[in-house]
Design a protein around this motif. Sequence first.
Motif, mmCIF file in Angstrom:
data_model
loop_
_atom_site.group_PDB
_atom_site.id
_atom_site.type_symbol
_atom_site.label_atom_id
_atom_site.label_comp_id
_atom_site.label_asym_id
_atom_site.label_seq_id
_atom_site.Cartn_x
_atom_site.Cartn_y
_atom_site.Cartn_z
ATOM 1 N N LEU A 1 0.543 -1.262 -0.143
ATOM 2 C CA LEU A 1 0.085 -0.074 0.144
ATOM 3 C C LEU A 1 0.803 1.295 -0.008
ATOM 4 N N THR A 2 2.130 1.143 0.178
ATOM 5 C CA THR A 2 3.251 2.243 0.234
ATOM 6 C C THR A 2 4.156 2.099 -0.609
ATOM 7 N N ARG A 3 4.166 1.612 -1.856
ATOM 8 C CA ARG A 3 5.160 1.392 -2.901
ATOM 9 C C ARG A 3 5.437 2.895 -3.399
ATOM 10 N N ALA A 4 6.748 2.911 -3.538
ATOM 11 C CA ALA A 4 7.427 4.202 -4.111
ATOM 12 C C ALA A 4 6.545 5.631 -3.270
ATOM 13 N N HIS A 5 6.361 5.486 -2.044
ATOM 14 C CA HIS A 5 5.797 6.545 -1.481
ATOM 15 C C HIS A 5 6.737 7.801 -1.650
ATOM 16 N N PRO A 6 6.149 8.991 -1.846
ATOM 17 C CA PRO A 6 7.080 10.124 -2.153
ATOM 18 C C PRO A 6 7.791 10.627 -0.923
ATOM 19 N N ALA A 7 7.378 10.192 0.412
ATOM 20 C CA ALA A 7 7.904 10.542 1.756
ATOM 21 C C ALA A 7 9.172 9.570 2.034
ATOM 22 N N ALA A 8 9.332 8.558 1.267
ATOM 23 C CA ALA A 8 10.135 7.374 1.797
ATOM 24 C C ALA A 8 11.302 7.187 0.545
ATOM 25 N N ILE A 9 11.072 7.340 -0.675
ATOM 26 C CA ILE A 9 12.042 7.153 -1.497
ATOM 27 C C ILE A 9 13.453 7.770 -1.213
ATOM 28 N N ASN A 10 14.297 7.241 -1.621
ATOM 29 C CA ASN A 10 15.860 7.721 -1.581
ATOM 30 C C ASN A 10 16.361 7.798 -0.174
ATOM 31 N N LYS A 11 15.942 6.640 0.809
ATOM 32 C CA LYS A 11 16.135 6.692 1.939
ATOM 33 C C LYS A 11 17.034 5.437 2.509
ATOM 34 N N GLU A 12 18.031 5.466 3.449
ATOM 35 C CA GLU A 12 18.363 4.228 4.224
ATOM 36 C C GLU A 12 17.199 3.609 5.291
ATOM 37 N N LEU A 13 17.369 2.422 5.684
ATOM 38 C CA LEU A 13 16.507 1.661 6.395
ATOM 39 C C LEU A 13 16.039 2.672 7.454
ATOM 40 N N PHE A 14 16.602 3.033 8.376
ATOM 41 C CA PHE A 14 16.099 3.731 9.748
ATOM 42 C C PHE A 14 15.323 5.002 9.390
ATOM 43 N N PRO A 15 15.926 6.018 8.438
ATOM 44 C CA PRO A 15 15.144 7.131 8.099
ATOM 45 C C PRO A 15 13.768 6.706 7.386
ATOM 46 N N TRP A 16 14.027 5.600 6.517
ATOM 47 C CA TRP A 16 12.880 5.164 5.666
ATOM 48 C C TRP A 16 11.659 4.638 6.785
ATOM 49 N N LEU A 17 12.071 3.916 7.879
ATOM 50 C CA LEU A 17 11.224 3.377 8.517
ATOM 51 C C LEU A 17 10.401 4.560 9.564
ATOM 52 N N LYS A 18 11.106 5.478 9.916
ATOM 53 C CA LYS A 18 10.836 6.679 10.935
ATOM 54 C C LYS A 18 9.550 7.390 9.836
ATOM 55 N N VAL A 19 9.877 7.362 8.579
ATOM 56 C CA VAL A 19 8.848 8.157 7.870
ATOM 57 C C VAL A 19 7.782 7.209 7.552
ATOM 58 N N LEU A 20 7.687 5.895 7.447
ATOM 59 C CA LEU A 20 6.676 5.314 7.181
ATOM 60 C C LEU A 20 6.073 4.736 8.197
ATOM 61 N N TYR A 21 6.520 4.587 9.475
ATOM 62 C CA TYR A 21 5.759 3.898 10.472
ATOM 63 C C TYR A 21 4.501 4.733 11.075
ATOM 64 N N PRO A 22 4.497 6.355 11.019
ATOM 65 C CA PRO A 22 3.402 6.805 11.355
ATOM 66 C C PRO A 22 2.176 6.741 10.327
ATOM 67 N N ILE A 23 2.784 6.503 9.042
ATOM 68 C CA ILE A 23 1.563 6.328 7.978
ATOM 69 C C ILE A 23 1.029 5.090 8.281
ATOM 70 N N TRP A 24 1.866 4.178 8.093
ATOM 71 C CA TRP A 24 1.371 2.704 8.579
ATOM 72 C C TRP A 24 0.291 2.751 9.613
ATOM 73 N N ALA A 25 0.689 3.292 10.897
ATOM 74 C CA ALA A 25 0.050 3.275 12.117
ATOM 75 C C ALA A 25 -1.410 3.894 11.909
ATOM 76 N N ARG A 26 -1.436 4.866 10.980
ATOM 77 C CA ARG A 26 -3.039 5.758 10.903
ATOM 78 C C ARG A 26 -3.726 4.879 9.816
ATOM 79 N N HIS A 27 -3.317 4.181 8.869
ATOM 80 C CA HIS A 27 -4.102 3.874 7.630
ATOM 81 C C HIS A 27 -4.094 2.240 7.519
#
Length: 447
Positions: A67-93
Amino acid sequence: MRVWIKDPLAILAEGAEGGIVVHHAQIVELIPRGGRPSGDIDQIFDASQHVIIPGLINTHHHFFQTLTRAHPAAINKELFPWLKVLYPIWARHVTPDAFRMATRLALTELLLSGCTCASDHQYLYPPGLDDAMDIQAEEAARLGMRMTLTRGSMNLSEKDGGLPPDSVVQDEDTILADCERVLSRYHDASEGAMLQVALAPCAPFTVTKRLMVDSVGLAEKFNCRLHTHLGETRDENEYCLANFGCRPVDYLEECGWLTDRVWLAHGIHFNDDEVQRLGRHHVGICHCPTSNMVLASGQCRTQELEAAGSPIGLGVDGSASNDNSNLMEGVRHALMINRLSYNAAPVTHFDVFRWATEGSARCLGRNDLGAIATGKQADLAFYKLDELRFSGAGDPLAALVLCGAHRADRVMVGGQWLVEHGDPIGHDVMRLRHEHGEAAKAFLASL
């Protein structure tokens, strides 16, 4: 019925050039070139246009991430920064309905790539998603695929110094109680099982030591597998040294996880001693080449680990770090990245096929899967070479990898056809695409 799958264009099995015989759910006979079955045949399938391999086995995924492929807020990041961006989005939706749609799409996408058995590391439990394993069991049965329901968990959140939001973790007692419920309801250790269960604390930095240790006890009680992320990034090594006073493999051993019922996702940043220790205990490693390249995590030491005794399997990993659920594409990526590491001659298409079939089966503890041999389950993937990408190809098996096969023409699971002419039987792919796409819109709403 006894079905003769006759005269394939090529087949990944010695002594089966004339095809194979399938009876009920099993392969019962290999037919040499020019030979005929030893008994009566009820049906013949002409496989002369097909390259046949064992069904691919996916040993690491995160279905909800489709549900979050190629998400604009998460592309071009390494694992930990990538997780920090996506966790709140996943938590809500990630609602139950969205999770069901993500599971349905991921399983269908895997199946169409030639995958017949999948393991999904489902570790995210926002409010209302208590029945995640039940949803996945239903969706796997709906499609007809084999699955290892991998009951993941997290119980350390931001308030504990971890990465996940408080809303997506559960307490230890809730996790362990549901693990036991899921094991009691779904774990089938018998040959030919359609559903099995594994326990999978997410990673050392998202769970407590008690949860790691108690998961071992449950796994021994129910004779199931154990799974976790380990050695994916250097940040993880630094975290373990800072918080546990040791490296991740040392911590794994302290928790009782150096056993042959364990398989690990990624397994990149191990030193020579750790490689030997993991191999000595036959700890499996799921190599995730596509995700590792997208997140720039590093390269799994596949050859050293396999030589030391660790089974090597393949996984697509989550569709937010891979951006698809195509295991055949993962096979090609495994060949390319490992050749970059080890040179061209030592890594062949047979190696990566082995990882995606026999190696993956060993990781999941499935002696009945992963090879075209008598007595094995009739889980098979059939590919045609009629696309432009294959024109001029001389070796059909090598062509699947080198020329980039990505969609099976036919797929069989337990002797039953699930895909014919590139489409899943009885399932509307266009409708699925629309419904999943609509569900995914919520994950972009906050941008």
